[in-house]
Design a protein around this motif. Sequence first.
Motif, PDB file in Angstrom:
ATOM      1  N   SER A  41       0.841  -1.187   0.000  1.00 36.81           N
ATOM      2  CA  SER A  41       0.000   0.000   0.000  1.00 36.81           C
ATOM      3  C   SER A  41       0.882   1.246   0.000  1.00 36.81           C
ATOM      4  CB  SER A  41      -0.909   0.014   1.240  1.00 36.81           C
ATOM      5  OG  SER A  41      -1.838  -1.046   1.180  1.00 36.81           O
ATOM      6  N   LYS A  43       1.105   5.635   0.543  1.00 41.32           N
ATOM      7  CA  LYS A  43       0.456   6.735   1.222  1.00 41.32           C
ATOM      8  C   LYS A  43      -0.415   7.498   0.225  1.00 41.32           C
ATOM      9  CE  LYS A  43       4.070   7.450   4.697  1.00 41.32           C
ATOM     10  NZ  LYS A  43       5.055   8.409   5.264  1.00 41.32           N
ATOM     11  N   PRO A  78      -4.362   4.504  -1.305  1.00 38.06           N
ATOM     12  CA  PRO A  78      -3.352   3.519  -0.901  1.00 38.06           C
ATOM     13  C   PRO A  78      -3.282   2.285  -1.787  1.00 38.06           C
ATOM     14  CG  PRO A  78      -4.445   4.397   1.036  1.00 38.06           C
ATOM     15  CD  PRO A  78      -5.177   4.950  -0.155  1.00 38.06           C
TER      16      PRO A  78
END
Length: 405
Positions: A41, A43, A78
């Motif tokens: 994932s 940010k 994400p």
Amino acid sequence: MINKTKRRLSYAGRVSAIALLFAGNIAYAQDSISMIPEHHSVKPQTVLIGSWTGPTSNPLAQKTAYPSEGIYRVKMNPDGSLLPLDRIKLENPSWIVFSKDHKYLYTTNESEEGQVTALSFTDDGKLKFINTVSSQGQHPTHAVLTPDGHFLLAANYAASRKNGGVIIFPVHKNGKLGDSVQHISLTKGSGAIADRQDTGHAHSVNITPDGKMLFVADLGADRVHAYRYNPDNKTPFSADPSADLTLPAGSGPRHMTFSPDGKFAYLITEMGANIHVYAVSSQGLKEVQTAPLTDSVNEKDKGGGGLLFSPDGKFLYAANRQSRNEIIVFPVDKATGKLGAAKSYSAGGIEPRAFAFDNSGQYMLIANVYSNSVIELYRDANDGSLTPTGVALSIGTPTDVKFLP
């Protein structure tokens, strides 16, 4: 008896075949294959998409029901999915440059009467207009800030008139652009390719990472013009002809980038479809390699475009447009600067003009101008390969992609 047996066997065979086909279809429907390899994932990030606004008459362009209206602000989630947030109306904001502190951004307005626009960010992240100045030329296609942030330079490509060159503006502390302090005229073409090189065409302005030299890629002249930077002078850039680069006739130098350590420069040619590699020194640039984007000799297979290093500096990515519409990936020897064997990947659209990596380096977004799409690819950090994720944005004639940190 034999006929009856044959009929039974024939019937049984048909039933078996149908059963096998049915079973195969069930297996196919039940097995799902991931679009991309396992990934981490990221940010949440904001990315800006520049564009040519309004309808286009280019014969390569696919018709869009929603022509672009300016710069689009998009959120990357994400999981890599993309969510359009808003847009600010501007005319042909084709190239985007951020200030070092990312409080301001500047865009070329690539129109017949060229302009450059300064913008800032509001507290909620939206774009806010500061001012617009004339580029004193036509079709400004590229811009750069000096590393000290004192000046903004824009390249006037001037597709239709004989006044290509570079215009230089001071940047005020509030982000506003002041009146121009210098204009560099580049009007002489090499004449090697009719209609493309009859006059000079400044396609990009490229400053060395140490901020001491400027290299202007002149597509029309088959030259890269060199200048020394002195911010205290009334006209901050002075020509240094001894450091100019001369390319083979008909090459069409377009864009330049530098290795992360600043030791090597890479120049892509549009019509020549080559990447020229140079060692950087205080005297200028010394060529160490020429690497082709394609082995084809067909001119329709040659269309060098954008040029960008991966965030880890291990790979150099280049666009080859025209009939190919590919992203070419080269491994880079960090010690020598030389490029290894290339691999090519579909850009997923028509005319991949610009592309960018997200802050994690996992995703590449490609602005495919004439298919009105921004395509997302997953990047394998180990071998540099690119895989389509199935994520795309529909934006009219996108021309640039820039991520905020």
